[in-house]
Motif scaffolding. Sequence first.
Motif, PDB file in Angstrom:
ATOM      1  N   GLY A  28       0.785  -1.229   0.000  1.00 17.36           N
ATOM      2  CA  GLY A  28       0.000   0.000   0.000  1.00 17.36           C
ATOM      3  C   GLY A  28       0.814   1.274   0.000  1.00 17.36           C
ATOM      4  O   GLY A  28       0.253   2.358   0.135  1.00 17.36           O
ATOM      5  N   ILE A  29       2.122   1.165  -0.160  1.00 16.88           N
ATOM      6  CA  ILE A  29       2.974   2.353  -0.201  1.00 16.88           C
ATOM      7  C   ILE A  29       3.190   2.744  -1.653  1.00 16.88           C
ATOM      8  O   ILE A  29       3.627   1.936  -2.467  1.00 16.88           O
ATOM      9  CB  ILE A  29       4.324   2.090   0.491  1.00 16.88           C
ATOM     10  N   GLU A  30       2.856   3.976  -1.977  1.00 18.18           N
ATOM     11  CA  GLU A  30       3.085   4.491  -3.325  1.00 18.18           C
ATOM     12  C   GLU A  30       4.447   5.172  -3.344  1.00 18.18           C
ATOM     13  O   GLU A  30       4.863   5.776  -2.352  1.00 18.18           O
ATOM     14  CB  GLU A  30       1.983   5.474  -3.697  1.00 18.18           C
ATOM     15  N   VAL A  31       5.126   5.064  -4.476  1.00 14.06           N
ATOM     16  CA  VAL A  31       6.512   5.526  -4.581  1.00 14.06           C
ATOM     17  C   VAL A  31       6.699   6.325  -5.863  1.00 14.06           C
ATOM     18  O   VAL A  31       6.177   5.955  -6.910  1.00 14.06           O
ATOM     19  CB  VAL A  31       7.477   4.312  -4.608  1.00 14.06           C
ATOM     20  N   MET A  32       7.459   7.417  -5.754  1.00 16.06           N
ATOM     21  CA  MET A  32       7.879   8.178  -6.927  1.00 16.06           C
ATOM     22  C   MET A  32       9.298   8.657  -6.671  1.00 16.06           C
ATOM     23  O   MET A  32       9.609   9.108  -5.561  1.00 16.06           O
ATOM     24  CB  MET A  32       6.949   9.367  -7.165  1.00 16.06           C
ATOM     25  N   ASP A  33      10.142   8.554  -7.664  1.00 18.13           N
ATOM     26  CA  ASP A  33      11.515   9.017  -7.547  1.00 18.13           C
ATOM     27  C   ASP A  33      11.701  10.300  -8.341  1.00 18.13           C
ATOM     28  O   ASP A  33      11.101  10.480  -9.402  1.00 18.13           O
ATOM     29  CB  ASP A  33      12.496   7.951  -8.045  1.00 18.13           C
ATOM     30  N   SER A  34      12.550  11.166  -7.824  1.00 22.56           N
ATOM     31  CA  SER A  34      12.887  12.412  -8.490  1.00 22.56           C
ATOM     32  C   SER A  34      14.403  12.516  -8.588  1.00 22.56           C
ATOM     33  O   SER A  34      15.117  12.067  -7.695  1.00 22.56           O
ATOM     34  CB  SER A  34      12.352  13.596  -7.678  1.00 22.56           C
ATOM     35  N   SER A  35      14.865  13.129  -9.647  1.00 22.96           N
ATOM     36  CA  SER A  35      16.305  13.357  -9.788  1.00 22.96           C
ATOM     37  C   SER A  35      16.762  14.565  -8.969  1.00 22.96           C
ATOM     38  O   SER A  35      17.957  14.798  -8.823  1.00 22.96           O
ATOM     39  CB  SER A  35      16.663  13.558 -11.269  1.00 22.96           C
ATOM     40  N   LYS A  36      15.813  15.305  -8.400  1.00 22.60           N
ATOM     41  CA  LYS A  36      16.147  16.503  -7.620  1.00 22.60           C
ATOM     42  C   LYS A  36      16.620  16.145  -6.215  1.00 22.60           C
ATOM     43  O   LYS A  36      16.260  15.098  -5.676  1.00 22.60           O
ATOM     44  CB  LYS A  36      14.922  17.419  -7.517  1.00 22.60           C
ATOM     45  N   ASP A  37      17.400  17.043  -5.606  1.00 27.56           N
ATOM     46  CA  ASP A  37      17.836  16.845  -4.222  1.00 27.56           C
ATOM     47  C   ASP A  37      16.664  17.082  -3.276  1.00 27.56           C
ATOM     48  O   ASP A  37      15.641  17.653  -3.658  1.00 27.56           O
ATOM     49  CB  ASP A  37      19.001  17.789  -3.885  1.00 27.56           C
ATOM     50  N   ILE A  38      16.820  16.644  -2.046  1.00 24.77           N
ATOM     51  CA  ILE A  38      15.705  16.682  -1.089  1.00 24.77           C
ATOM     52  C   ILE A  38      15.245  18.107  -0.784  1.00 24.77           C
ATOM     53  O   ILE A  38      14.045  18.345  -0.612  1.00 24.77           O
ATOM     54  CB  ILE A  38      16.044  15.908   0.212  1.00 24.77           C
ATOM     55  N   GLN A  39      16.162  19.062  -0.749  1.00 26.23           N
ATOM     56  CA  GLN A  39      15.766  20.439  -0.442  1.00 26.23           C
ATOM     57  C   GLN A  39      14.845  20.992  -1.533  1.00 26.23           C
ATOM     58  O   GLN A  39      13.856  21.664  -1.244  1.00 26.23           O
ATOM     59  CB  GLN A  39      16.989  21.337  -0.259  1.00 26.23           C
ATOM     60  N   SER A  40      15.158  20.677  -2.792  1.00 25.57           N
ATOM     61  CA  SER A  40      14.318  21.143  -3.903  1.00 25.57           C
ATOM     62  C   SER A  40      12.955  20.467  -3.884  1.00 25.57           C
ATOM     63  O   SER A  40      11.922  21.107  -4.124  1.00 25.57           O
ATOM     64  CB  SER A  40      15.015  20.861  -5.236  1.00 25.57           C
ATOM     65  N   VAL A  41      12.926  19.171  -3.591  1.00 28.50           N
ATOM     66  CA  VAL A  41      11.650  18.451  -3.513  1.00 28.50           C
ATOM     67  C   VAL A  41      10.840  18.967  -2.322  1.00 28.50           C
ATOM     68  O   VAL A  41       9.624  19.155  -2.419  1.00 28.50           O
ATOM     69  CB  VAL A  41      11.878  16.925  -3.426  1.00 28.50           C
ATOM     70  N   ASP A  42      11.505  19.216  -1.206  1.00 28.00           N
ATOM     71  CA  ASP A  42      10.864  19.788  -0.017  1.00 28.00           C
ATOM     72  C   ASP A  42      10.161  21.096  -0.397  1.00 28.00           C
ATOM     73  O   ASP A  42       8.975  21.286  -0.106  1.00 28.00           O
ATOM     74  CB  ASP A  42      11.928  20.013   1.059  1.00 28.00           C
ATOM     75  N   GLN A  43      10.874  21.989  -1.054  1.00 27.97           N
ATOM     76  CA  GLN A  43      10.297  23.277  -1.437  1.00 27.97           C
ATOM     77  C   GLN A  43       9.141  23.086  -2.414  1.00 27.97           C
ATOM     78  O   GLN A  43       8.094  23.720  -2.301  1.00 27.97           O
ATOM     79  CB  GLN A  43      11.362  24.187  -2.058  1.00 27.97           C
ATOM     80  N   GLY A  44       9.316  22.167  -3.358  1.00 22.39           N
ATOM     81  CA  GLY A  44       8.249  21.898  -4.322  1.00 22.39           C
ATOM     82  C   GLY A  44       6.997  21.345  -3.660  1.00 22.39           C
ATOM     83  O   GLY A  44       5.874  21.691  -4.045  1.00 22.39           O
ATOM     84  N   LEU A  45       7.171  20.482  -2.661  1.00 24.14           N
ATOM     85  CA  LEU A  45       6.011  19.923  -1.962  1.00 24.14           C
ATOM     86  C   LEU A  45       5.300  21.002  -1.149  1.00 24.14           C
ATOM     87  O   LEU A  45       4.068  21.069  -1.151  1.00 24.14           O
ATOM     88  CB  LEU A  45       6.424  18.749  -1.067  1.00 24.14           C
ATOM     89  N   ARG A  46       6.054  21.852  -0.492  1.00 28.69           N
ATOM     90  CA  ARG A  46       5.436  22.961   0.254  1.00 28.69           C
ATOM     91  C   ARG A  46       4.595  23.838  -0.674  1.00 28.69           C
ATOM     92  O   ARG A  46       3.466  24.221  -0.347  1.00 28.69           O
ATOM     93  CB  ARG A  46       6.503  23.796   0.955  1.00 28.69           C
ATOM     94  N   GLU A  47       5.146  24.144  -1.846  1.00 32.66           N
ATOM     95  CA  GLU A  47       4.428  24.976  -2.818  1.00 32.66           C
ATOM     96  C   GLU A  47       3.184  24.262  -3.346  1.00 32.66           C
ATOM     97  O   GLU A  47       2.131  24.878  -3.506  1.00 32.66           O
ATOM     98  CB  GLU A  47       5.366  25.371  -3.964  1.00 32.66           C
ATOM     99  N   ALA A  48       3.305  22.959  -3.614  1.00 34.04           N
ATOM    100  CA  ALA A  48       2.162  22.192  -4.116  1.00 34.04           C
ATOM    101  C   ALA A  48       1.046  22.123  -3.072  1.00 34.04           C
ATOM    102  O   ALA A  48      -0.131  22.279  -3.402  1.00 34.04           O
ATOM    103  CB  ALA A  48       2.614  20.786  -4.517  1.00 34.04           C
ATOM    104  N   LEU A  49       1.408  21.898  -1.815  1.00 37.05           N
ATOM    105  CA  LEU A  49       0.408  21.859  -0.741  1.00 37.05           C
ATOM    106  C   LEU A  49      -0.315  23.195  -0.644  1.00 37.05           C
ATOM    107  O   LEU A  49      -1.548  23.249  -0.538  1.00 37.05           O
ATOM    108  CB  LEU A  49       1.061  21.516   0.600  1.00 37.05           C
ATOM    109  N   ASP A  50       0.450  24.266  -0.686  1.00 35.36           N
ATOM    110  CA  ASP A  50      -0.123  25.610  -0.588  1.00 35.36           C
ATOM    111  C   ASP A  50      -1.049  25.898  -1.772  1.00 35.36           C
ATOM    112  O   ASP A  50      -2.163  26.399  -1.588  1.00 35.36           O
ATOM    113  CB  ASP A  50       0.989  26.650  -0.507  1.00 35.36           C
TER     114      ASP A  50
END
Length: 154
Positions: A28-50
Amino acid sequence: MTTSRLALVAVTLFSLSGIALAEERADGIEVMDSSKDIQSVDQGLREALDSKGLTLFTVIDHAANAEQAGLALPPTRTFVFGNPKAGTPMMQCQGSMALDLPQKMVLRQRDAGTRLEWNSPHYLAKRHQLTDCELPLDKVSNLLESLAEEAASP
């Protein structure tokens, strides 16, 4: 063009973008990989949530917590977020859903980028036996995947 060729073209273009398609494992765990570093993904997720009007309740920095305990862990963060209009009906249907809500998404730095992981709403519905309630599970599932895609995209 045949359907299989179109699918191959779509997968090829998606893989060239630096984002792996989301996959659901048997657990039941969904997975997606990104070539970006964690800080960039962190910022992208914050923006997407907002941008989607979701509330970010907290971010747990597991690596920082491990360091305080004298242990090492690659950068790993758990985002805890949600929308009471979506989560409350699930908990009204089955109170044990509070064990898995609000929603969570884990970001883990890996050698080749960042892995995003989250629980499949359909898996949670089975886990908590939400069979007698009409819930927008597909809508929640699509939202979680779109959040991951937005966070992971270059």
